[in-house]
Every structure is written in C-alpha cells, then in structure tokens.
Design a protein around this motif. Structure first.
Motif, PDB file in Angstrom:
ATOM      1  N   VAL A 169      -4.200   5.885   1.818  1.00  0.00           N
ATOM      2  CA  VAL A 169      -4.115   4.621   2.549  1.00  0.00           C
ATOM      3  C   VAL A 169      -2.861   4.613   3.419  1.00  0.00           C
ATOM      4  O   VAL A 169      -1.792   5.054   2.990  1.00  0.00           O
ATOM      5  CB  VAL A 169      -4.080   3.420   1.582  1.00  0.00           C
ATOM      6  CG1 VAL A 169      -4.019   2.105   2.351  1.00  0.00           C
ATOM      7  CG2 VAL A 169      -5.291   3.451   0.661  1.00  0.00           C
ATOM      8  N   ILE A 170      -2.980   4.119   4.624  1.00  0.00           N
ATOM      9  CA  ILE A 170      -1.831   4.018   5.530  1.00  0.00           C
ATOM     10  C   ILE A 170      -0.976   2.827   5.113  1.00  0.00           C
ATOM     11  O   ILE A 170      -1.489   1.757   4.802  1.00  0.00           O
ATOM     12  CB  ILE A 170      -2.298   3.849   6.988  1.00  0.00           C
ATOM     13  CG1 ILE A 170      -3.114   5.065   7.419  1.00  0.00           C
ATOM     14  CG2 ILE A 170      -1.107   3.673   7.920  1.00  0.00           C
ATOM     15  CD1 ILE A 170      -3.730   4.922   8.793  1.00  0.00           C
ATOM     16  N   LYS A 190       0.801  -1.233   0.000  1.00  0.00           N
ATOM     17  CA  LYS A 190       0.000   0.000   0.000  1.00  0.00           C
ATOM     18  C   LYS A 190       0.829   1.275   0.000  1.00  0.00           C
ATOM     19  O   LYS A 190       0.411   2.301   0.540  1.00  0.00           O
ATOM     20  CB  LYS A 190      -0.961   0.032   1.204  1.00  0.00           C
ATOM     21  CG  LYS A 190      -1.909  -1.141   1.292  1.00  0.00           C
ATOM     22  CD  LYS A 190      -2.851  -1.202   0.110  1.00  0.00           C
ATOM     23  CE  LYS A 190      -3.848  -2.338   0.245  1.00  0.00           C
ATOM     24  NZ  LYS A 190      -4.743  -2.443  -0.926  1.00  0.00           N
ATOM     25  N   ALA A 234       1.062  -0.444   4.921  1.00  0.00           N
ATOM     26  CA  ALA A 234       0.701  -1.706   5.577  1.00  0.00           C
ATOM     27  C   ALA A 234       1.394  -1.944   6.920  1.00  0.00           C
ATOM     28  O   ALA A 234       0.730  -2.277   7.908  1.00  0.00           O
ATOM     29  CB  ALA A 234       0.950  -2.879   4.632  1.00  0.00           C
ATOM     30  N   LEU A 251       2.628   0.182   9.017  1.00  0.00           N
ATOM     31  CA  LEU A 251       2.139   1.159   9.998  1.00  0.00           C
ATOM     32  C   LEU A 251       0.746   0.792  10.477  1.00  0.00           C
ATOM     33  O   LEU A 251       0.427   0.950  11.659  1.00  0.00           O
ATOM     34  CB  LEU A 251       2.141   2.560   9.380  1.00  0.00           C
ATOM     35  CG  LEU A 251       3.520   3.134   9.009  1.00  0.00           C
ATOM     36  CD1 LEU A 251       3.355   4.508   8.382  1.00  0.00           C
ATOM     37  CD2 LEU A 251       4.425   3.188  10.221  1.00  0.00           C
ATOM     38  N   GLN A 252      -0.081   0.280   9.562  1.00  0.00           N
ATOM     39  CA  GLN A 252      -1.412  -0.201   9.957  1.00  0.00           C
ATOM     40  C   GLN A 252      -1.301  -1.349  10.951  1.00  0.00           C
ATOM     41  O   GLN A 252      -1.959  -1.370  11.988  1.00  0.00           O
ATOM     42  CB  GLN A 252      -2.189  -0.684   8.725  1.00  0.00           C
ATOM     43  CG  GLN A 252      -2.675   0.391   7.787  1.00  0.00           C
ATOM     44  CD  GLN A 252      -3.544  -0.197   6.689  1.00  0.00           C
ATOM     45  OE1 GLN A 252      -4.314  -1.120   6.930  1.00  0.00           O
ATOM     46  NE2 GLN A 252      -3.407   0.325   5.490  1.00  0.00           N
ATOM     47  N   ARG A 253      -0.453  -2.302  10.620  1.00  0.00           N
ATOM     48  CA  ARG A 253      -0.348  -3.530  11.410  1.00  0.00           C
ATOM     49  C   ARG A 253       0.260  -3.281  12.778  1.00  0.00           C
ATOM     50  O   ARG A 253      -0.241  -3.759  13.799  1.00  0.00           O
ATOM     51  CB  ARG A 253       0.457  -4.576  10.624  1.00  0.00           C
ATOM     52  CG  ARG A 253       0.495  -5.942  11.276  1.00  0.00           C
ATOM     53  CD  ARG A 253       1.182  -6.951  10.374  1.00  0.00           C
ATOM     54  NE  ARG A 253       0.481  -7.102   9.090  1.00  0.00           N
ATOM     55  CZ  ARG A 253       0.898  -7.881   8.096  1.00  0.00           C
ATOM     56  NH1 ARG A 253       2.012  -8.584   8.247  1.00  0.00           N
ATOM     57  NH2 ARG A 253       0.219  -7.962   6.966  1.00  0.00           N
ATOM     58  N   GLU A 292      -1.513 -10.686   1.103  1.00  0.00           N
ATOM     59  CA  GLU A 292      -1.283  -9.574   2.013  1.00  0.00           C
ATOM     60  C   GLU A 292       0.204  -9.258   2.073  1.00  0.00           C
ATOM     61  O   GLU A 292       1.041 -10.069   1.671  1.00  0.00           O
ATOM     62  CB  GLU A 292      -1.791  -9.906   3.423  1.00  0.00           C
ATOM     63  CG  GLU A 292      -3.301 -10.102   3.520  1.00  0.00           C
ATOM     64  CD  GLU A 292      -3.755 -10.333   4.945  1.00  0.00           C
ATOM     65  OE1 GLU A 292      -2.882 -10.537   5.826  1.00  0.00           O
ATOM     66  OE2 GLU A 292      -4.972 -10.310   5.199  1.00  0.00           O
ATOM     67  N   ASN A 336      -3.050   4.755  -3.646  1.00  0.00           N
ATOM     68  CA  ASN A 336      -2.798   4.535  -2.212  1.00  0.00           C
ATOM     69  C   ASN A 336      -2.503   5.828  -1.456  1.00  0.00           C
ATOM     70  O   ASN A 336      -2.020   5.780  -0.316  1.00  0.00           O
ATOM     71  CB  ASN A 336      -1.627   3.550  -1.989  1.00  0.00           C
ATOM     72  CG  ASN A 336      -1.904   2.174  -2.556  1.00  0.00           C
ATOM     73  OD1 ASN A 336      -3.028   1.672  -2.490  1.00  0.00           O
ATOM     74  ND2 ASN A 336      -0.881   1.554  -3.133  1.00  0.00           N
ATOM     75  N   THR A 354       0.911  -0.307  14.370  1.00  0.00           N
ATOM     76  CA  THR A 354       0.285   0.731  15.187  1.00  0.00           C
ATOM     77  C   THR A 354      -0.928   0.183  15.926  1.00  0.00           C
ATOM     78  O   THR A 354      -1.168   0.508  17.083  1.00  0.00           O
ATOM     79  CB  THR A 354      -0.139   1.926  14.320  1.00  0.00           C
ATOM     80  OG1 THR A 354       1.005   2.436  13.629  1.00  0.00           O
ATOM     81  CG2 THR A 354      -0.750   3.030  15.187  1.00  0.00           C
ATOM     82  N   SER A 355      -1.674  -0.687  15.261  1.00  0.00           N
ATOM     83  CA  SER A 355      -2.884  -1.259  15.852  1.00  0.00           C
ATOM     84  C   SER A 355      -2.586  -2.247  16.966  1.00  0.00           C
ATOM     85  O   SER A 355      -3.435  -2.533  17.803  1.00  0.00           O
ATOM     86  CB  SER A 355      -3.727  -1.956  14.773  1.00  0.00           C
ATOM     87  OG  SER A 355      -3.009  -3.053  14.210  1.00  0.00           O
ATOM     88  N   ASN A 369       7.135   2.008  14.435  1.00  0.00           N
ATOM     89  CA  ASN A 369       6.054   1.171  13.888  1.00  0.00           C
ATOM     90  C   ASN A 369       6.265   0.725  12.438  1.00  0.00           C
ATOM     91  O   ASN A 369       5.340   0.186  11.824  1.00  0.00           O
ATOM     92  CB  ASN A 369       4.699   1.881  14.006  1.00  0.00           C
ATOM     93  CG  ASN A 369       4.303   2.127  15.438  1.00  0.00           C
ATOM     94  OD1 ASN A 369       4.472   1.263  16.296  1.00  0.00           O
ATOM     95  ND2 ASN A 369       3.790   3.314  15.717  1.00  0.00           N
TER      96      ASN A 369
END
Length: 275
Positions: A263-264, A56, A266, A268-270, A91, A260, A272-273, A165
């Motif tokens: 879109v954050i 992304k 990938a 950083l999404q994974r 993914e 993208n 950070t959450s 992150n």
C-alpha cells in the motif's frame, strides 16, 4: 524570572509510536530541560498523539495497541499525556491539522477556566457595553496566557520535510512559522545543515529549536520490531509495562511487519494524485 512571568509551553509529539520507546519519552525530557534552562519558559504539558491506522505505513499495527502502549509508558509521568483524537479519525489526518486541533483545545481550555473571572470583571449584563473595553482587555490577556504549542520531533522528521509529496509546502510553513518545532538530534544527523539548505526552514530558523542529545541513544522502533521478530530481548529499550503488553498480545511478528507492504503511504497517495 518569576514563575508566573514565564511563557507556558506545551510539547506535542506526533508519530507512529510503533511501539513507543524510551527514546520517545527521553525526547520530552530533553526538550523540557532545554526550554526551562533558558529561564523564559515553563513546560506545563507533553502530548503524545499516535497516528491513525489510515496512515498506511508498512508494519503499522492497530492504533488500539499503540495507544495502550503509550498510555502504559506514561502512566507514571506527571506531565506527559496520551491523546487519541488523531488515531481515532477514519482517515489519515495531516500533522498541521493535528497541531491546529490541539492549539484550539488549549485556547478553549484556557477560556473555560477563566469564565468565572470574566463574569466578575465584566459585571452584570446591563453594564456590558460600558465595560466593553475592560472585558476585551481581559480577553486579550487571557489569550496571551494561553500556552504556546510546539511540535516535538526527531531530526528525521525535520529532514522528511524535503521528501517530495510527503508534506504540503503550506503545512510546513504553518507548522514552523506559526507554532514552531523542537528538533531532537540523533547521532549522524545534521539538523542545522538541513535548515540552512531549506529556504522555508531558514526563513523561520528562529522558530526551530535544535536540541542535542549528548548521551548517545540510538533506540529506534524499527530496530525494536526487528529484535521482537527474531525473539530477542528488548528489555531496557522500552518501558517494562510496554514489554509485557507486547508479550501478552504477541505483537510484532514477521507477518505484522508485512502489513501495508503493498500500500502506498497515505500522504504520498493524497499529494501525488493532486499534482
């Protein structure tokens, strides 16, 4: 040192390759020269592993195009190959997992190539137990002969280890500590300073090989995409077959650069959450 006594080495480069440039290819040549000049290594293979679309990243065009451009760029190389495993995953796959995958492939390939030899050494099945120690010794020697795998990257990737992150700390530890990193420096980067400032990199500093490019070469995929968007020539920055492919498929426009954009990334999404 005789060729058979040298440590075999495989270089793995992960990244967007959006698009692949002459500098990407130059990194492999620089790294090979660095290791083989020591007289202790024989670089047997280079692997280019483009990231999947799930990464992304802003402006990242489809993996199918990036793979084909990488293949075209390496079609005349007798040692650099392109592998599509990472890019074909549904993914985004962490770099540590990609390195693990290719290391396992090397071990599997080495084991398979020695199947017949192991059968002869171990003898018939009824003699398996009495020859157990011999077989185990042969197996160990075979594994010892498996090429080492090291991650090849630019100084920007090494410095990205410090971005919050973007990487899992345990992944950095594994990549640098277990496998090793070959870092090609660019003008204005100070890899040694960053290594000194990072506790984990400093701990494994002997497993980080910094290679300087004394012939200034500041080609970047970002600059190439900008030139393409503006209708400017990128010849001699990319291999000619890649330039033709981009032209034939009308790649890298102002529109594609916005892909993208909202879109954050990938990792950083994974990560950070999970924090």
């Amino acid at each position: 040192m005789a060729s058979q006594e040298k440590t075999k080495l495989v270089l793995l480069a992960c990244g967007s390759f959006n698009p692949i440039t002459n500098m990407h290819l130059r990194m492999f040549e620089l790294a090979r020269d660095h290791f083989e000049d020591t007289g202790r290594y024989r670089v047997v293979k280079g692997i280019i592993s483009p990231v999947g679309d799930g990464y992304k990243k802003k402006g990242l065009i489809g993996a199918c195009h990036r793979l084909e451009m990488a293949r075209l760029a390496t079609e005349n190389s007798d040692w650099i190959t392109v592998n599509d495993w990472e890019s074909q995953q549904s993914e985004w796959v962490e770099t540590a997992k990609v390195v693990r995958h290719h290391h396992a492939e090397l071990i599997s390939s080495e084991d398979n190539s020695n199947d017949d030899v192991d059968t002869v050494r171990c003898g018939k099945r009824r003699k398996l137990e009495q020859n157990k120690s011999i077989c185990q010794s042969s197996y160990i020697n075979t594994n010892a002969d498996t090429p080492q795998l090291k991650l090849l990257c630019g100084a920007d990737v090494l410095e990205s280890f410090g971005v919050p992150n973007l990487w899992k700390p345990e992944d950095i530890e594994e990549i640098v500590g277990k496998y090793g990193v070959v870092c090609i420096t660019r003008y204005g980067s100070d890899a040694e300073k960053f290594i000194n400032q990072s506790d984990v990199l400093y701990e494994h500093r002997k497993n980080i090989h910094v290679v300087r490019e004394w012939v200034t070469n500041e080609i970047s995929a970002t600059h190439v995409r900008r030139a393409l968007r503006r209708g400017q020539s990128v010849r001699y920055l990319l291999p000619d077959p890649v330039v033709r492919y981009i032209q034939d498929h009308s790649l890298y426009s102002a529109e594609s650069e916005q892909k993208n954009a909202d879109v954050i990334l990938a990792p950083l999404q994974r990560y950070t959450s999970t924090n």
